[in-house]
Design an enzyme around this catalytic site. Sequence first.
Site, short mmCIF file in Angstrom:
data_model
loop_
_atom_site.label_atom_id
_atom_site.label_comp_id
_atom_site.label_asym_id
_atom_site.label_seq_id
_atom_site.Cartn_x
_atom_site.Cartn_y
_atom_site.Cartn_z
N TYR A 31 0.83 -1.20 0.00
CA TYR A 31 0.00 0.00 0.00
C TYR A 31 0.86 1.25 0.00
O TYR A 31 2.09 1.19 0.12
CB TYR A 31 -0.96 -0.01 1.19
CG TYR A 31 -0.36 0.31 2.54
CD1 TYR A 31 0.51 -0.57 3.17
CD2 TYR A 31 -0.67 1.49 3.20
CE1 TYR A 31 1.05 -0.28 4.41
CE2 TYR A 31 -0.14 1.79 4.45
CZ TYR A 31 0.72 0.90 5.05
OH TYR A 31 1.25 1.20 6.27
N ARG A 50 7.92 4.62 -4.79
CA ARG A 50 7.98 3.61 -3.73
C ARG A 50 6.93 2.53 -3.94
O ARG A 50 7.18 1.34 -3.71
CB ARG A 50 7.82 4.25 -2.34
CG ARG A 50 8.03 3.23 -1.22
CD ARG A 50 8.04 3.86 0.15
NE ARG A 50 6.77 4.46 0.47
CZ ARG A 50 6.56 5.24 1.53
NH1 ARG A 50 7.54 5.49 2.37
NH2 ARG A 50 5.37 5.76 1.77
N LYS A 148 6.42 -1.63 1.58
CA LYS A 148 5.27 -1.11 2.35
C LYS A 148 4.14 -2.14 2.27
O LYS A 148 3.15 -1.95 1.55
CB LYS A 148 4.86 0.28 1.84
CG LYS A 148 4.08 1.08 2.87
CD LYS A 148 4.05 2.54 2.52
CE LYS A 148 3.04 3.32 3.32
NZ LYS A 148 3.20 3.30 4.78
N GLU A 180 12.44 2.40 14.05
CA GLU A 180 11.45 3.42 13.66
C GLU A 180 10.20 3.20 14.50
O GLU A 180 10.19 2.34 15.38
CB GLU A 180 11.11 3.29 12.16
CG GLU A 180 10.50 1.95 11.79
CD GLU A 180 10.15 1.81 10.31
OE1 GLU A 180 9.86 2.82 9.67
OE2 GLU A 180 10.16 0.66 9.82
N LEU A 204 11.21 1.30 6.95
CA LEU A 204 10.60 1.80 5.72
C LEU A 204 11.29 3.13 5.41
O LEU A 204 11.42 3.97 6.31
CB LEU A 204 9.10 2.05 5.91
CG LEU A 204 8.40 2.58 4.67
CD1 LEU A 204 8.19 1.47 3.65
CD2 LEU A 204 7.06 3.22 5.01
N1 PDD Z 1 2.86 5.10 7.59
N2 PDD Z 1 7.55 3.74 8.89
C1 PDD Z 1 6.41 3.02 8.87
C2 PDD Z 1 6.43 1.64 9.45
C3 PDD Z 1 5.25 3.56 8.30
O1 PDD Z 1 4.12 2.83 8.25
C4 PDD Z 1 5.29 4.89 7.77
C5 PDD Z 1 4.09 5.53 7.15
C6 PDD Z 1 6.50 5.60 7.83
C7 PDD Z 1 6.63 7.00 7.26
O2 PDD Z 1 6.59 6.95 5.86
P1 PDD Z 1 6.08 8.19 4.99
O3 PDD Z 1 6.86 9.36 5.44
O4 PDD Z 1 6.39 7.79 3.59
O5 PDD Z 1 4.60 8.35 5.26
C8 PDD Z 1 7.61 4.99 8.39
C9 PDD Z 1 1.65 5.54 6.91
C10 PDD Z 1 1.39 6.99 7.10
C11 PDD Z 1 0.50 4.62 7.29
O6 PDD Z 1 0.76 3.43 7.39
O7 PDD Z 1 -0.64 5.08 7.41
#
Ligand code: PDD
Length: 284
Positions: A31, A50, A148, A180, A204
């Site tokens: 996703y 990505r 993801k 993270e 991620l």
């Molecule tokens: N989550 N790490 C994890 C495990 C994440 O699920 C996310 C994002 C991030 C930050 O990634 P980005 O900056 O590309 O949003 C880091 C999204 C927001 C979610 O699962 O809803």
Amino acid sequence: MWTYLNGDFVKKEEVKISPFDRGFLFGDGVYEVIPSYGRNFFLYDDHLERLKRSLSAINIDPLDNLDNLKTLLEELYERNEFDNQSMYIQVTRGVDVERSHKSSSKLKPTLFISSSELNINPYRLNPEKKGLIVGLDTDIRWKRCDIKAITLLPNIIPYHDNYSSDLDETLLHDNNLINEGTSSNVFFVFGDQIVTPPKNQNILQGVTRNYLLSRLSGKGFSVLEKKVSIEDLNKVDEVWMTSSTKEIQPVHNIEDLFLSKRTHQESLWHKALKVVESDLEVYS
Ligand code: PDD
């Protein structure tokens, strides 16, 4: 609210997916989450790239309609009417004829898109608001967190433990190193040095993380990718969590470690937030 499923816009209450979808049976999918400020999808190209990387990593052929994904997002955005929206794009390997680990020949991937109101980072309106309450837990996730994936059990378990239900986020550590959060990346500040765990740790690569790394170093901040251990937390001055929906938010405490030494005016977090804000203004 409207959603999009495999070619059609369908009302949220009416949309249906087969239980033989491999996303349901095996969590076989990936996703992406893209924030939309007004009609602008922030860092869209990075998110699309990505998504393509995640699909290719699990051998789902790039969908024909990924090239017109932006048009679909625009239409969904218009239908759902909120000024700012989080656009959720989910792709699974598709609906199979029977439950089998090995999928039957080539399936047509399922493309599902939904959106919800994006609540603007509350710390932009009130930088003095109490920071996030963060837990600390062992990282029990798989070894490909760069993908993801929709399989997020280890990321959601901390929120369903009775004792940690008041947590805003949980930092995950492995081998004594912080990786993270469950749904965001993490930045640490030691003095004037901003540090985030390196991409070869099992994380991620957040689009927001990568953008902040390059944007802040371009603005003269001292930013680097470096390992941070649990012991290092005792020396930290600030901790921030970042994601497409959080933007950049300060941490108040990690379990019983409280991070209230700096006021928001003194903090690098607030200076970084100003940089993000100016980009978003230019953007919208
Ligand atoms: N989550 N790490 C994890 C495990 C994440 O699920 C996310 C994002 C991030 C930050 O990634 P980005 O900056 O590309 O949003 C880091 C999204 C927001 C979610 O699962 O809803």
